[in-house]
Design a protein around this motif. Structure first.
Motif, PDB file in Angstrom:
ATOM      1  N   LEU A 187      41.626  47.124  32.631  1.00  0.00           N
ATOM      2  CA  LEU A 187      42.093  45.790  32.238  1.00  0.00           C
ATOM      3  C   LEU A 187      40.923  44.858  31.926  1.00  0.00           C
ATOM      4  CD1 LEU A 187      44.931  45.293  34.891  1.00  0.00           C
ATOM      5  CD2 LEU A 187      45.140  46.082  32.522  1.00  0.00           C
ATOM      6  N   VAL A 188      39.757  45.175  32.476  1.00  0.00           N
ATOM      7  CA  VAL A 188      38.541  44.406  32.203  1.00  0.00           C
ATOM      8  C   VAL A 188      37.399  45.401  31.995  1.00  0.00           C
ATOM      9  CG1 VAL A 188      39.333  42.432  33.542  1.00  0.00           C
ATOM     10  CG2 VAL A 188      37.901  44.119  34.643  1.00  0.00           C
ATOM     11  N   ARG A 189      36.481  45.038  31.131  1.00  0.00           N
ATOM     12  CA  ARG A 189      35.359  45.940  30.854  1.00  0.00           C
ATOM     13  C   ARG A 189      34.171  45.693  31.771  1.00  0.00           C
ATOM     14  NH1 ARG A 189      35.584  46.885  24.252  1.00  0.00           N
ATOM     15  NH2 ARG A 189      37.418  48.224  24.376  1.00  0.00           N
ATOM     16  N   ASN A 190      34.013  44.449  32.196  1.00  0.00           N
ATOM     17  CA  ASN A 190      32.902  44.093  33.083  1.00  0.00           C
ATOM     18  C   ASN A 190      33.385  43.038  34.065  1.00  0.00           C
ATOM     19  OD1 ASN A 190      30.386  45.334  31.477  1.00  0.00           O
ATOM     20  ND2 ASN A 190      31.716  44.337  29.989  1.00  0.00           N
ATOM     21  N   VAL A 191      32.782  43.034  35.245  1.00  0.00           N
ATOM     22  CA  VAL A 191      33.167  42.042  36.255  1.00  0.00           C
ATOM     23  C   VAL A 191      31.925  41.352  36.794  1.00  0.00           C
ATOM     24  CG1 VAL A 191      35.369  43.048  36.959  1.00  0.00           C
ATOM     25  CG2 VAL A 191      33.257  43.913  37.984  1.00  0.00           C
ATOM     26  N   GLY A 192      32.109  40.108  37.199  1.00  0.00           N
ATOM     27  CA  GLY A 192      30.979  39.342  37.709  1.00  0.00           C
ATOM     28  C   GLY A 192      31.453  38.150  38.506  1.00  0.00           C
ATOM     29  N   LEU A 228      38.551  42.868  41.718  1.00  0.00           N
ATOM     30  CA  LEU A 228      37.955  42.868  40.382  1.00  0.00           C
ATOM     31  C   LEU A 228      37.547  44.281  39.974  1.00  0.00           C
ATOM     32  CD1 LEU A 228      37.825  39.715  40.912  1.00  0.00           C
ATOM     33  CD2 LEU A 228      35.812  39.749  39.428  1.00  0.00           C
ATOM     34  N   LEU A 229      36.948  45.008  40.905  1.00  0.00           N
ATOM     35  CA  LEU A 229      36.531  46.382  40.612  1.00  0.00           C
ATOM     36  C   LEU A 229      37.743  47.266  40.316  1.00  0.00           C
ATOM     37  CD1 LEU A 229      33.729  46.835  43.293  1.00  0.00           C
ATOM     38  CD2 LEU A 229      33.425  46.494  40.828  1.00  0.00           C
ATOM     39  N   SER A 230      38.823  47.032  41.044  1.00  0.00           N
ATOM     40  CA  SER A 230      40.056  47.788  40.824  1.00  0.00           C
ATOM     41  C   SER A 230      40.611  47.530  39.417  1.00  0.00           C
ATOM     42  CB  SER A 230      41.076  47.391  41.896  1.00  0.00           C
ATOM     43  OG  SER A 230      42.357  47.824  41.551  1.00  0.00           O
ATOM     44  N   ALA A 231      40.557  46.282  38.977  1.00  0.00           N
ATOM     45  CA  ALA A 231      41.027  45.936  37.623  1.00  0.00           C
ATOM     46  C   ALA A 231      40.142  46.594  36.563  1.00  0.00           C
ATOM     47  CB  ALA A 231      41.025  44.419  37.442  1.00  0.00           C
ATOM     48  N   LYS A 232      38.859  46.693  36.858  1.00  0.00           N
ATOM     49  CA  LYS A 232      37.932  47.368  35.931  1.00  0.00           C
ATOM     50  C   LYS A 232      38.278  48.856  35.854  1.00  0.00           C
ATOM     51  CE  LYS A 232      33.043  48.165  35.058  1.00  0.00           C
ATOM     52  NZ  LYS A 232      31.972  48.818  35.773  1.00  0.00           N
ATOM     53  N   ASP A 233      38.512  49.461  37.009  1.00  0.00           N
ATOM     54  CA  ASP A 233      38.887  50.889  37.035  1.00  0.00           C
ATOM     55  C   ASP A 233      40.175  51.143  36.265  1.00  0.00           C
ATOM     56  OD1 ASP A 233      36.662  51.498  38.537  1.00  0.00           O
ATOM     57  OD2 ASP A 233      37.721  51.479  40.473  1.00  0.00           O
ATOM     58  N   ALA A 234      41.059  50.148  36.269  1.00  0.00           N
ATOM     59  CA  ALA A 234      42.350  50.275  35.579  1.00  0.00           C
ATOM     60  C   ALA A 234      42.237  50.011  34.075  1.00  0.00           C
ATOM     61  CB  ALA A 234      43.369  49.315  36.195  1.00  0.00           C
ATOM     62  N   ASN A 262      46.894  37.297  24.910  1.00  0.00           N
ATOM     63  CA  ASN A 262      47.512  38.255  23.984  1.00  0.00           C
ATOM     64  C   ASN A 262      46.550  39.405  23.665  1.00  0.00           C
ATOM     65  OD1 ASN A 262      49.411  39.435  22.350  1.00  0.00           O
ATOM     66  ND2 ASN A 262      49.089  38.059  20.612  1.00  0.00           N
ATOM     67  N   THR A 263      46.008  39.983  24.739  1.00  0.00           N
ATOM     68  CA  THR A 263      45.080  41.104  24.595  1.00  0.00           C
ATOM     69  C   THR A 263      45.302  42.087  25.740  1.00  0.00           C
ATOM     70  OG1 THR A 263      42.729  41.710  24.419  1.00  0.00           O
ATOM     71  CG2 THR A 263      43.250  39.906  25.904  1.00  0.00           C
ATOM     72  N   GLY A 264      44.930  43.322  25.526  1.00  0.00           N
ATOM     73  CA  GLY A 264      45.109  44.337  26.555  1.00  0.00           C
ATOM     74  C   GLY A 264      43.992  44.369  27.578  1.00  0.00           C
ATOM     75  N   TYR A 265      42.892  43.664  27.303  1.00  0.00           N
ATOM     76  CA  TYR A 265      41.751  43.659  28.213  1.00  0.00           C
ATOM     77  C   TYR A 265      40.905  42.421  27.955  1.00  0.00           C
ATOM     78  CZ  TYR A 265      38.800  44.786  24.214  1.00  0.00           C
ATOM     79  OH  TYR A 265      38.139  44.715  23.011  1.00  0.00           O
ATOM     80  N   VAL A 266      40.079  42.047  28.927  1.00  0.00           N
ATOM     81  CA  VAL A 266      39.019  41.067  28.674  1.00  0.00           C
ATOM     82  C   VAL A 266      37.678  41.768  28.862  1.00  0.00           C
ATOM     83  CG1 VAL A 266      40.266  38.929  29.155  1.00  0.00           C
ATOM     84  CG2 VAL A 266      39.174  40.152  31.042  1.00  0.00           C
ATOM     85  N   ASP A 267      36.680  41.258  28.197  1.00  0.00           N
ATOM     86  CA  ASP A 267      35.353  41.876  28.249  1.00  0.00           C
ATOM     87  C   ASP A 267      34.628  41.545  29.546  1.00  0.00           C
ATOM     88  OD1 ASP A 267      34.996  43.006  25.344  1.00  0.00           O
ATOM     89  OD2 ASP A 267      35.924  41.032  25.155  1.00  0.00           O
ATOM     90  N   LEU A 268      34.965  40.402  30.137  1.00  0.00           N
ATOM     91  CA  LEU A 268      34.319  39.993  31.385  1.00  0.00           C
ATOM     92  C   LEU A 268      35.286  39.134  32.186  1.00  0.00           C
ATOM     93  CD1 LEU A 268      31.685  39.811  33.110  1.00  0.00           C
ATOM     94  CD2 LEU A 268      31.046  37.809  31.728  1.00  0.00           C
ATOM     95  N   TRP A 269      35.452  39.487  33.464  1.00  0.00           N
ATOM     96  CA  TRP A 269      36.282  38.712  34.382  1.00  0.00           C
ATOM     97  C   TRP A 269      35.393  38.275  35.538  1.00  0.00           C
ATOM     98  CZ3 TRP A 269      40.502  40.750  38.206  1.00  0.00           C
ATOM     99  CH2 TRP A 269      41.389  39.712  38.543  1.00  0.00           C
ATOM    100  N   LEU A 270      35.359  36.967  35.770  1.00  0.00           N
ATOM    101  CA  LEU A 270      34.494  36.403  36.804  1.00  0.00           C
ATOM    102  C   LEU A 270      35.320  35.755  37.913  1.00  0.00           C
ATOM    103  CD1 LEU A 270      31.905  34.473  34.551  1.00  0.00           C
ATOM    104  CD2 LEU A 270      31.739  36.829  35.380  1.00  0.00           C
ATOM    105  N   ILE A 271      34.820  35.791  39.144  1.00  0.00           N
ATOM    106  CA  ILE A 271      35.360  34.937  40.204  1.00  0.00           C
ATOM    107  C   ILE A 271      34.718  33.572  39.989  1.00  0.00           C
ATOM    108  CG2 ILE A 271      35.689  34.636  42.680  1.00  0.00           C
ATOM    109  CD1 ILE A 271      34.872  37.634  42.985  1.00  0.00           C
ATOM    110  N   HIS A 272      35.532  32.552  39.783  1.00  0.00           N
ATOM    111  CA  HIS A 272      35.037  31.262  39.280  1.00  0.00           C
ATOM    112  C   HIS A 272      34.064  30.577  40.238  1.00  0.00           C
ATOM    113  CE1 HIS A 272      36.398  28.066  36.161  1.00  0.00           C
ATOM    114  NE2 HIS A 272      35.129  27.967  36.407  1.00  0.00           N
ATOM    115  N   VAL A 281      34.619  39.921  50.025  1.00  0.00           N
ATOM    116  CA  VAL A 281      34.578  41.351  49.704  1.00  0.00           C
ATOM    117  C   VAL A 281      35.908  41.825  49.136  1.00  0.00           C
ATOM    118  CG1 VAL A 281      34.359  43.673  50.679  1.00  0.00           C
ATOM    119  CG2 VAL A 281      32.733  41.884  51.323  1.00  0.00           C
ATOM    120  N   SER A 282      37.020  41.409  49.729  1.00  0.00           N
ATOM    121  CA  SER A 282      38.336  41.879  49.262  1.00  0.00           C
ATOM    122  C   SER A 282      38.612  41.406  47.833  1.00  0.00           C
ATOM    123  CB  SER A 282      39.448  41.429  50.211  1.00  0.00           C
ATOM    124  OG  SER A 282      39.477  40.021  50.313  1.00  0.00           O
TER     125      SER A 282
END
Length: 258
Positions: free
Chosen positions: A128-133, A120-126, A95-105, A114-115
């Motif tokens: 939806l996430v502030r940081n990816v890892g 993840l980078l695309s979601a950050k650009d959009a 129930n949020t518009g973004y997450v602060d960090l999205w990780l590949i588990h 790579v794909s």
């Protein structure tokens, strides 16, 4: 106020996080509510945990502003081919518009490494996430992602404990500017070890607090988990004492690596 580390984009990541692995719905809600009341401002969940909606409800019901709570969730590798749809589902559940960090588990197959990172980078650009890892990745895999995209993971979440202490691996991450988040630090530790009990006795704290403080002395993010309010509280109360250099060396020496 919990000490933080700055991620590459400037987001402040609290070094003390609250883990929610294996916390079933009602327990997850109550435990996260308790953690936020105690002072935690970093909550870690994942699609795999099946408790995102309870975590999200707890954050909402805490009356804290959304910006005050750092929320992490994770993508299962088997969801890599529909990563954006999985993220959108996570956002609805949280129930949020973004997450602060999205990780590949954990790492996908070699041909999708790579794909998936590009997703993840695309979601950050959009926005939806502030940081990816990533999580459970090797430095070689991290370098592959960085080389392919020009952007490195902000975080790698990996198992870490005194027995798994690997200074060389820590230095590999530091050199790359990747923050290490350690998980299962208490689960993988014998808290009755005499080295830990003696340090705990001197500082008048628990062995668990000593292990968690040791992580912080190495600037490793911790994610302790408990469903008991008193344990949630003691796992957070780590600012009242500091380990001496000889304490840190003694705990470092418990490693079984090398």
């Amino acid at each position: 106020m919990t000490k933080t580390v700055n991620l590459p984009g400037g987001t402040a990541l609290p070094l003390i996080g609250f883990g929610t692995w294996q916390l079933r719905p009602k327990t997850a809600y109550e435990s996260v509510r308790a953690a936020l009341e105690i002072g935690y401002r970093h909550i870690d969940t994942a699609t795999l945990y099946q408790n995102e909606s309870d975590v999200g409800r707890a954050v909402k019901d805490s009356d804290l502003d959304r910006e005050q709570v750092f929320v992490t969730t994770k993508l299962r590798p088997q969801d890599a081919r529909h990563a954006r749809r999985t993220l959108e589902s996570s956002l609805r559940l949280l129930n949020t518009g973004y997450v602060d960090l999205w990780l590949i588990h954990w790492p996908t197959g070699q041909d999708e490494l790579v794909s998936t990172w590009q997703e993840l980078l695309s979601a950050k650009d959009a926005g939806l996430v502030r940081n990816v890892g990533v999580s459970n990745y090797s430095p070689v895999q991290i370098d592959l992602l960085t080389k392919s995209s020009g952007q490195q993971p902000a975080v790698n979440q990996i198992p870490w404990s005194p027995a798994q202490h690997d200074p060389a691996l820590l230095e590999e991450h530091r050199r790359r500017g990747v923050v290490v988040e350690g998980y299962s630090g208490l689960k993988n530790t014998d808290l009755r070890n005499p080295v830990l009990t003696e340090i705990a006795r001197r500082h008048q704290v628990t062995s668990a607090q000593v292990v968690l403080r040791w992580h912080l002395e190495h600037d490793i993010v911790i994610l302790p988990r408990s469903s008991r309010r008193e344990r949630i509280a003691t796992n957070y109360e780590l600012e009242s004492f500091h380990l001496a250099p000889e304490d840190i060396t003694a705990i470092d020496s418990l490693t079984r690596i090398g």
